[in-house]
Design a protein around this motif. Structure first.
Motif, PDB file in Angstrom:
ATOM      1  N   LEU A   3      59.432  70.815 -31.466  1.00 39.09           N
ATOM      2  CA  LEU A   3      58.553  70.325 -32.521  1.00 39.09           C
ATOM      3  C   LEU A   3      58.455  71.336 -33.658  1.00 39.09           C
ATOM      4  N   CYS A   4      58.425  72.627 -33.330  1.00 40.20           N
ATOM      5  CA  CYS A   4      58.314  73.666 -34.358  1.00 40.20           C
ATOM      6  C   CYS A   4      59.508  73.693 -35.311  1.00 40.20           C
ATOM      7  N   ASP A   5      60.616  73.060 -34.941  1.00 33.86           N
ATOM      8  CA  ASP A   5      61.776  73.009 -35.821  1.00 33.86           C
ATOM      9  C   ASP A   5      61.549  72.112 -37.030  1.00 33.86           C
ATOM     10  N   ILE A   6      60.625  71.129 -36.888  1.00 24.61           N
ATOM     11  CA  ILE A   6      60.427  70.180 -37.989  1.00 24.61           C
ATOM     12  C   ILE A   6      58.974  70.064 -38.436  1.00 24.61           C
ATOM     13  N   ALA A   7      58.073  70.843 -37.809  1.00 28.11           N
ATOM     14  CA  ALA A   7      56.660  70.733 -38.180  1.00 28.11           C
ATOM     15  C   ALA A   7      55.929  72.046 -37.931  1.00 28.11           C
ATOM     16  N   HIS A   8      54.787  72.165 -38.579  1.00 25.31           N
ATOM     17  CA  HIS A   8      53.881  73.272 -38.299  1.00 25.31           C
ATOM     18  C   HIS A   8      52.537  72.667 -37.930  1.00 25.31           C
ATOM     19  N   ALA A   9      51.591  73.490 -37.498  1.00 24.39           N
ATOM     20  CA  ALA A   9      50.328  72.958 -37.011  1.00 24.39           C
ATOM     21  C   ALA A   9      49.162  73.871 -37.370  1.00 24.39           C
ATOM     22  N   ARG A  10      47.984  73.278 -37.384  1.00 18.29           N
ATOM     23  CA  ARG A  10      46.727  73.995 -37.601  1.00 18.29           C
ATOM     24  C   ARG A  10      45.731  73.471 -36.575  1.00 18.29           C
ATOM     25  N   GLY A  12      41.412  73.378 -35.222  1.00 16.75           N
ATOM     26  CA  GLY A  12      40.007  73.522 -35.569  1.00 16.75           C
ATOM     27  C   GLY A  12      39.168  73.160 -34.363  1.00 16.75           C
ATOM     28  N   ASP A  13      37.879  73.378 -34.464  1.00 15.67           N
ATOM     29  CA  ASP A  13      37.003  73.043 -33.347  1.00 15.67           C
ATOM     30  C   ASP A  13      35.607  72.744 -33.858  1.00 15.67           C
ATOM     31  N   LYS A  14      34.886  71.980 -33.084  1.00 10.08           N
ATOM     32  CA  LYS A  14      33.482  71.670 -33.339  1.00 10.08           C
ATOM     33  C   LYS A  14      32.866  71.301 -32.001  1.00 10.08           C
ATOM     34  N   GLY A  15      31.955  72.124 -31.544  1.00 11.57           N
ATOM     35  CA  GLY A  15      31.343  71.855 -30.244  1.00 11.57           C
ATOM     36  C   GLY A  15      32.382  71.914 -29.147  1.00 11.57           C
ATOM     37  N   ASN A  16      32.516  70.827 -28.405  1.00 13.70           N
ATOM     38  CA  ASN A  16      33.469  70.746 -27.300  1.00 13.70           C
ATOM     39  C   ASN A  16      34.708  69.937 -27.700  1.00 13.70           C
ATOM     40  N   ILE A  17      34.958  69.852 -28.996  1.00 19.60           N
ATOM     41  CA  ILE A  17      36.100  69.093 -29.514  1.00 19.60           C
ATOM     42  C   ILE A  17      37.071  70.044 -30.190  1.00 19.60           C
ATOM     43  N   SER A  18      38.331  69.899 -29.863  1.00 19.64           N
ATOM     44  CA  SER A  18      39.393  70.668 -30.508  1.00 19.64           C
ATOM     45  C   SER A  18      40.259  69.683 -31.274  1.00 19.64           C
ATOM     46  N   ASN A  19      40.697  70.070 -32.454  1.00 18.15           N
ATOM     47  CA  ASN A  19      41.641  69.208 -33.147  1.00 18.15           C
ATOM     48  C   ASN A  19      42.881  70.010 -33.526  1.00 18.15           C
ATOM     49  N   ILE A  20      44.007  69.320 -33.483  1.00 13.31           N
ATOM     50  CA  ILE A  20      45.290  69.920 -33.825  1.00 13.31           C
ATOM     51  C   ILE A  20      45.944  69.016 -34.855  1.00 13.31           C
ATOM     52  N   SER A  21      46.222  69.577 -36.004  1.00 17.48           N
ATOM     53  CA  SER A  21      46.954  68.843 -37.032  1.00 17.48           C
ATOM     54  C   SER A  21      48.408  69.269 -36.980  1.00 17.48           C
ATOM     55  N   VAL A  22      49.289  68.284 -36.972  1.00 14.87           N
ATOM     56  CA  VAL A  22      50.733  68.525 -36.968  1.00 14.87           C
ATOM     57  C   VAL A  22      51.258  68.004 -38.297  1.00 14.87           C
ATOM     58  N   ILE A  23      51.921  68.872 -39.048  1.00 10.23           N
ATOM     59  CA  ILE A  23      52.369  68.544 -40.394  1.00 10.23           C
ATOM     60  C   ILE A  23      53.885  68.715 -40.470  1.00 10.23           C
ATOM     61  N   ALA A  24      54.574  67.652 -40.823  1.00  7.69           N
ATOM     62  CA  ALA A  24      56.035  67.706 -40.944  1.00  7.69           C
ATOM     63  C   ALA A  24      56.428  68.576 -42.134  1.00  7.69           C
ATOM     64  N   LEU A  95      53.586  73.080 -30.443  1.00  6.79           N
ATOM     65  CA  LEU A  95      54.805  73.231 -31.224  1.00  6.79           C
ATOM     66  C   LEU A  95      56.028  73.583 -30.375  1.00  6.79           C
ATOM     67  N   ASP A  96      55.816  74.015 -29.145  1.00  8.75           N
ATOM     68  CA  ASP A  96      56.919  74.313 -28.230  1.00  8.75           C
ATOM     69  C   ASP A  96      57.437  73.058 -27.519  1.00  8.75           C
ATOM     70  N   LEU A  97      56.855  71.917 -27.814  1.00 12.87           N
ATOM     71  CA  LEU A  97      57.220  70.654 -27.167  1.00 12.87           C
ATOM     72  C   LEU A  97      58.666  70.271 -27.507  1.00 12.87           C
TER      73      LEU A  97
END
Length: 102
Positions: A3-10, A12-24, A95-97
Motif C-alpha cells: 500500500l505504501c507504494d501508492i499511498a500515504h496515511a495520517r 488521528g484520535d478522539k476518545g476511544n476512536i482512532s482514524n486512519i486516512s489513506v491518501i493516494a 501501509l505495509d499491507l
C-alpha cells in the motif's frame, strides 16, 4: 505491491476512536484502492485491537479514504495501557499491507 507504494496515511484520535486516512499519491489509483481497502479488510488487519466497527468514508475528490475505528484505543488515550495509546503507528502498519496486482 505494498500500500505504501501508492499511498500515504495520517492518523488521528478522539476518545476511544482512532482514524486512519489513506491518501493516494496519484488520484487515478482511487478506484483500485476502493476495491482493495474495504471496511472488512481494514477490520481484519486490526482485528486484534479494534473491538468495535470500522467505517470507511470515501473522499474521491481528494483521492482519499478515512477509516474510523471505534473502540480501538483500549478505552481511550488517557485510560489505555497500550504502548501507542494514540494509535499513530497504525498508519505505518496499514501501509505495509500487500495489495493484489492490478
Amino acid at each position: 505491491m505494498k500500500l505504501c507504494d501508492i499511498a500515504h496515511a495520517r492518523t488521528g484520535d478522539k476518545g476511544n476512536i482512532s482514524n486512519i486516512s489513506v491518501i493516494a499519491y496519484d488520484p487515478a489509483d482511487f478506484d483500485y484502492l476502493a476495491r482493495e481497502l474495504d471496511e472488512q479488510r481494514v477490520a481484519t488487519v486490526f482485528s486484534s485491537i479494534v473491538q468495535g466497527t470500522v467505517k470507511r468514508y470515501d473522499l474521491p475528490q481528494l483521492g482519499a479514504f478515512n477509516f474510523v475505528l471505534s473502540q480501538a484505543l483500549g478505552g481511550g488515550v488517557t485510560r489505555s495501557v497500550a504502548l501507542d495509546a494514540h494509535g499513530k503507528s497504525r498508519s505505518a502498519y496499514l501501509l505495509d499491507l500487500d495489495l493484489a496486482e492490478r
